[in-house]
Design a protein around this motif. Structure first.
Motif, PDB file in Angstrom:
ATOM      1  N   GLU A   6      86.400 119.576 -36.835  1.00  0.00           N
ATOM      2  CA  GLU A   6      85.724 118.100 -36.167  1.00  0.00           C
ATOM      3  C   GLU A   6      85.741 118.744 -34.628  1.00  0.00           C
ATOM      4  O   GLU A   6      85.042 118.387 -34.006  1.00  0.00           O
ATOM      5  CB  GLU A   6      85.954 117.012 -36.275  1.00  0.00           C
ATOM      6  N   LEU A   7      87.022 119.164 -34.155  1.00  0.00           N
ATOM      7  CA  LEU A   7      87.259 119.474 -32.447  1.00  0.00           C
ATOM      8  C   LEU A   7      86.204 120.666 -32.544  1.00  0.00           C
ATOM      9  O   LEU A   7      85.723 120.521 -31.363  1.00  0.00           O
ATOM     10  CB  LEU A   7      88.634 119.898 -32.560  1.00  0.00           C
ATOM     11  N   GLY A   8      86.062 121.682 -32.986  1.00  0.00           N
ATOM     12  CA  GLY A   8      85.107 122.870 -32.989  1.00  0.00           C
ATOM     13  C   GLY A   8      83.768 122.330 -32.981  1.00  0.00           C
ATOM     14  O   GLY A   8      83.112 122.620 -31.897  1.00  0.00           O
ATOM     15  N   PHE A   9      83.244 121.267 -33.639  1.00  0.00           N
ATOM     16  CA  PHE A   9      81.996 120.795 -33.647  1.00  0.00           C
ATOM     17  C   PHE A   9      81.841 119.883 -32.277  1.00  0.00           C
ATOM     18  O   PHE A   9      80.732 120.092 -31.433  1.00  0.00           O
ATOM     19  CB  PHE A   9      82.093 119.713 -34.788  1.00  0.00           C
ATOM     20  N   TRP A  10      82.750 119.012 -31.836  1.00  0.00           N
ATOM     21  CA  TRP A  10      82.467 118.284 -30.631  1.00  0.00           C
ATOM     22  C   TRP A  10      82.757 119.093 -29.472  1.00  0.00           C
ATOM     23  O   TRP A  10      82.369 118.714 -28.297  1.00  0.00           O
ATOM     24  CB  TRP A  10      83.523 117.160 -30.953  1.00  0.00           C
ATOM     25  N   GLN A  11      83.533 120.059 -29.448  1.00  0.00           N
ATOM     26  CA  GLN A  11      83.918 120.921 -28.277  1.00  0.00           C
ATOM     27  C   GLN A  11      82.382 121.432 -27.920  1.00  0.00           C
ATOM     28  O   GLN A  11      82.158 121.778 -26.870  1.00  0.00           O
ATOM     29  CB  GLN A  11      85.155 121.845 -28.685  1.00  0.00           C
ATOM     30  N   ALA A  12      81.994 122.140 -29.088  1.00  0.00           N
ATOM     31  CA  ALA A  12      80.419 122.743 -29.043  1.00  0.00           C
ATOM     32  C   ALA A  12      79.541 121.878 -28.407  1.00  0.00           C
ATOM     33  O   ALA A  12      78.511 121.950 -27.479  1.00  0.00           O
ATOM     34  CB  ALA A  12      79.980 123.319 -30.170  1.00  0.00           C
ATOM     35  N   GLU A  13      79.652 120.475 -28.905  1.00  0.00           N
ATOM     36  CA  GLU A  13      78.741 119.425 -28.436  1.00  0.00           C
ATOM     37  C   GLU A  13      78.871 119.210 -26.847  1.00  0.00           C
ATOM     38  O   GLU A  13      77.901 119.027 -25.968  1.00  0.00           O
ATOM     39  CB  GLU A  13      78.670 118.067 -29.152  1.00  0.00           C
ATOM     40  N   PHE A  14      80.095 119.091 -26.424  1.00  0.00           N
ATOM     41  CA  PHE A  14      80.611 118.647 -24.988  1.00  0.00           C
ATOM     42  C   PHE A  14      80.151 119.925 -24.280  1.00  0.00           C
ATOM     43  O   PHE A  14      79.698 119.512 -23.082  1.00  0.00           O
ATOM     44  CB  PHE A  14      81.960 118.450 -25.199  1.00  0.00           C
ATOM     45  N   GLU A  15      80.177 121.126 -24.801  1.00  0.00           N
ATOM     46  CA  GLU A  15      79.749 122.309 -23.771  1.00  0.00           C
ATOM     47  C   GLU A  15      78.485 122.223 -23.626  1.00  0.00           C
ATOM     48  O   GLU A  15      77.801 122.378 -22.675  1.00  0.00           O
ATOM     49  CB  GLU A  15      80.531 123.497 -24.349  1.00  0.00           C
ATOM     50  N   ARG A  16      77.628 121.864 -24.596  1.00  0.00           N
ATOM     51  CA  ARG A  16      76.102 121.800 -24.490  1.00  0.00           C
ATOM     52  C   ARG A  16      75.738 120.741 -23.687  1.00  0.00           C
ATOM     53  O   ARG A  16      74.947 120.910 -22.950  1.00  0.00           O
ATOM     54  CB  ARG A  16      75.553 121.566 -26.022  1.00  0.00           C
ATOM     55  N   GLU A  17      76.580 119.627 -23.520  1.00  0.00           N
ATOM     56  CA  GLU A  17      76.231 118.538 -22.556  1.00  0.00           C
ATOM     57  C   GLU A  17      76.365 118.802 -21.141  1.00  0.00           C
ATOM     58  O   GLU A  17      75.615 118.761 -20.155  1.00  0.00           O
ATOM     59  CB  GLU A  17      76.864 117.412 -22.754  1.00  0.00           C
ATOM     60  N   LEU A  18      77.799 119.649 -20.989  1.00  0.00           N
ATOM     61  CA  LEU A  18      77.815 120.297 -19.751  1.00  0.00           C
ATOM     62  C   LEU A  18      76.877 121.307 -19.194  1.00  0.00           C
ATOM     63  O   LEU A  18      76.614 121.379 -17.923  1.00  0.00           O
ATOM     64  CB  LEU A  18      79.291 120.790 -19.720  1.00  0.00           C
ATOM     65  N   ASN A  19      76.461 121.990 -19.958  1.00  0.00           N
ATOM     66  CA  ASN A  19      75.342 123.028 -19.723  1.00  0.00           C
ATOM     67  C   ASN A  19      73.885 122.201 -19.616  1.00  0.00           C
ATOM     68  O   ASN A  19      73.061 123.183 -19.394  1.00  0.00           O
ATOM     69  CB  ASN A  19      75.447 124.165 -20.643  1.00  0.00           C
TER      70      ASN A  19
END
Length: 562
Positions: A237-250
């Protein structure tokens, strides 16, 4: 009157008729009774043949067979002759029918006695086959019976053989000495190379020593197994939300670069709680791994300690075994030194007892062998006796014939029909004279015979009536009391009879004298004119008459006086 020839008189006698009476009859009547006599010879001849065959089944001596058969034939002849002689045609139909029925019953019995041996003679070969089959069946039954007896003896012999073998084996073992040795624990297969029991005992000791560590280790493994899936899920789950967080930052999703509202929301709501939980579970897993390693080390140390303790115990067992071996060796030496003589005597006594038992069993075995030999001899004797039995007697053949009757379609019906035909034939032959007499008109011989019988019956009836009248007169008189004295009764009866006889004699003489006197007077009156010669002759007759009368009186009364 001419007498008949002897041949014809023989047939008259056979027919049961009186020869003197038949000779007064016409020739046709005589020929009829000659035929009756000839019919009597027919069953007589068959009776001779049947009796001769019946006797031949019992003996082969002709001096016995033919005389006895002749006697039997004569008996049949006599019975048939009596049946013919006793028949009377001048009777009522009821009496004639009852008389004929009685003779028919006798004829049936005679027919059976004659027909039965002849049927046995006709079916002799078939009956002999049935008898031999029954003989074979009896032999098989006897053999089966003796086989059962021999099997029982053989079972006894087998048991004796086993007992003898066991005793002989026990006697052999008596030559080897045995000592009672305590059971020891063998330490020869100590670590490495333990026995199965030692392996089990060692495993139990190590299990007991490592049990606390293994129990805790199981708990740690259980907790680790429960936390590992949770930790893996959180990492995913951390990997999934980390990827989502990075996409929002980008700005890949909202088009805004940098930390926007959605990025902050993901970090605050999804990433930070999961990171905190992942750190906590990771710390727990690390702690459990460390504890697991420690427990495994402690379990190995406990196992080593248990093995060391078991090795020490094995050493103690080996020492005990060595001490026991030394004790047994000393015991053997002492037995060999101190009790060798008594042990030998004891073993000799044991062997002697065993020898006696073996001898006894051998005697029993020989007795069983003798018994089975006796059974075999008896079996052979019984079978020989059955085979030697002639089985030609009437009873055996009759039973075989009865069995043949039961055979039905296999010849029994024909045999039974033959038996009935022969029986009816002999009944017919035996009753032909009676049947002819019963249904024919009485002839001259019957008339003459009936006349003689009627005359005899009349005379007998008259005698009975006269005697009855005499007894009635005697009972009515006063002389009945005299009959109580037998001598006086005889004297009285004799006197009365003599008196009556004398009275009758005198009355007859007086009547005769009166008649003579009347006749002589008439003759004298007629001879008065005839001359002196006739008168002299009449006087001589008169004198002779009175002299004869006087002589009769003297003789009569002299006899009465005597």
């Amino acid at each position: 009157m001419n007498r008949s020839n002897p041949f014809k008189r023989l047939f008259f006698w056979l027919s049961g008729a009186g020869t003197e009476t038949l000779e007064q009859c016409p020739n046709w009547e005589q020929r009829k009774y000659v035929a009756f006599g000839a019919t009597v010879l027919v069953p007589c001849a068959f009776a001779f043949i049947a009796c001769a065959y019946a006797l031949s089944t019992l003996t082969t001596n002709p001096q016995v067979i033919y005389p006895v058969a002749a006697v039997w034939a004569f008996i049949i002849l006599t019975i048939d002759r009596a049946l013919l002689a006793g028949y009377r045609p001048f009777l009522s139909w009821w009496r004639k029918l009852s008389q004929f029925s009685l003779r028919l019953l006798v004829a049936i019995l005679m027919g059976l006695t004659i027909a039965h041996p002849l049927v046995l003679l006709l079916f002799r070969d078939t009956i002999q086959t049935v008898v031999e089959e029954k003989r074979s069946s009896e032999i098989s039954q006897e053999r089966a019976k003796f086989t059962i007896a021999k099997d029982k003896v053989r079972e006894t012999m087998d048991g004796l053989e086993k007992k003898i073998a066991a005793l002989q084996e026990e006697r052999k073992l008596s030559y080897s000495a045995r000592f009672i040795i305590q059971e020891k624990t063998d330490a020869a297969s100590a670590i490495p190379g333990l026995t199965a029991e030692q392996q089990t005992e060692l495993k139990a000791a190590t299990d007991e020593a490592t049990k606390p560590f293994r129990d805790r280790l199981d708990i740690v493994n259980t907790q680790s197994d429960e936390l590992s899936p949770q930790y893996a899920k959180l990492q995913t789950e951390l990997g999934f939300w980390q990827a989502e967080f990075e996409r929002e930052l980008n700005g890949q999703r909202s088009g805004m670069r940098g930390e926007g509202p959605r990025a902050r929301s993901i970090r605050a709501d999804q990433l930070e709680p999961r990171r905190t939980e992942a750190q906590r579970i990771g710390s727990l897993l690390e702690h459990l791994s460390t504890e697991k390693a420690t427990l495994q080390t402690q379990a190995r140390e406990a196992e080593k300690g248990a093995i060391a303790s078991f090795e020490t115990r094995l050493a103690e067992i080996a020492a005990a075994n060595k001490a026991e071996a030394d004790r047994v060796a000393a015991l053997k030496q002492r037995v060999e030194e101190d009790q060798a003589t008594s042990f030998t005597e004891q073993q000799n006594a044991v062997r002697s007892a065993l020898d006696q038992q073996i001898d006894t069993r051998n005697l029993e075995f020989k007795a069983a062998q003798a018994e089975i030999a006796a059974i075999a001899t008896e079996e052979q004797k019984r079978i020989s006796d059955i085979q030697a039995e002639p089985r030609k007697d009437i009873l055996t053949q009759t039973l075989a014939l009865h069995g043949l009757f039961k055979a039905g379609s296999e010849g029994g019906q024909f045999a039974f029909a033959t038996y009935l035909v022969l029986t009816l034939l002999f009944m017919l032959v035996d009753t032909i004279p009676l049947i002819v007499k019963f249904f024919t008109k009485p002839g001259p011989y019957d008339t003459l015979l009936d006349r003689d019988e009627i005359a005899y019956d009349s005379e007998h009836r008259a005698f009975r009536e006269s005697h009855q009248r005499y007894m009635q007169k005697l009972a009515a008189g006063n002389l009945i009391a005299v009959t109580r004295n037998k001598r006086l009764e005889n004297a009285l009866i004799d006197g009365v009879e003599h008196s009556r006889a004398a009275q009758e004699f005198l009355d007859s003489l007086i009547e005769m004298e009166k008649s003579f006197a009347a006749k002589i007077k008439l003759e004298q009156d007629e001879a008065f004119n005839a001359g002196p010669e006739k008168i002299a002759a009449l006087e001589a007759i008169k004198k002779r008459f009175y002299e004869d009368m006087q002589h009769r009186m003297e003789v009569f009364f002299a006899g009465q006086h005597a």
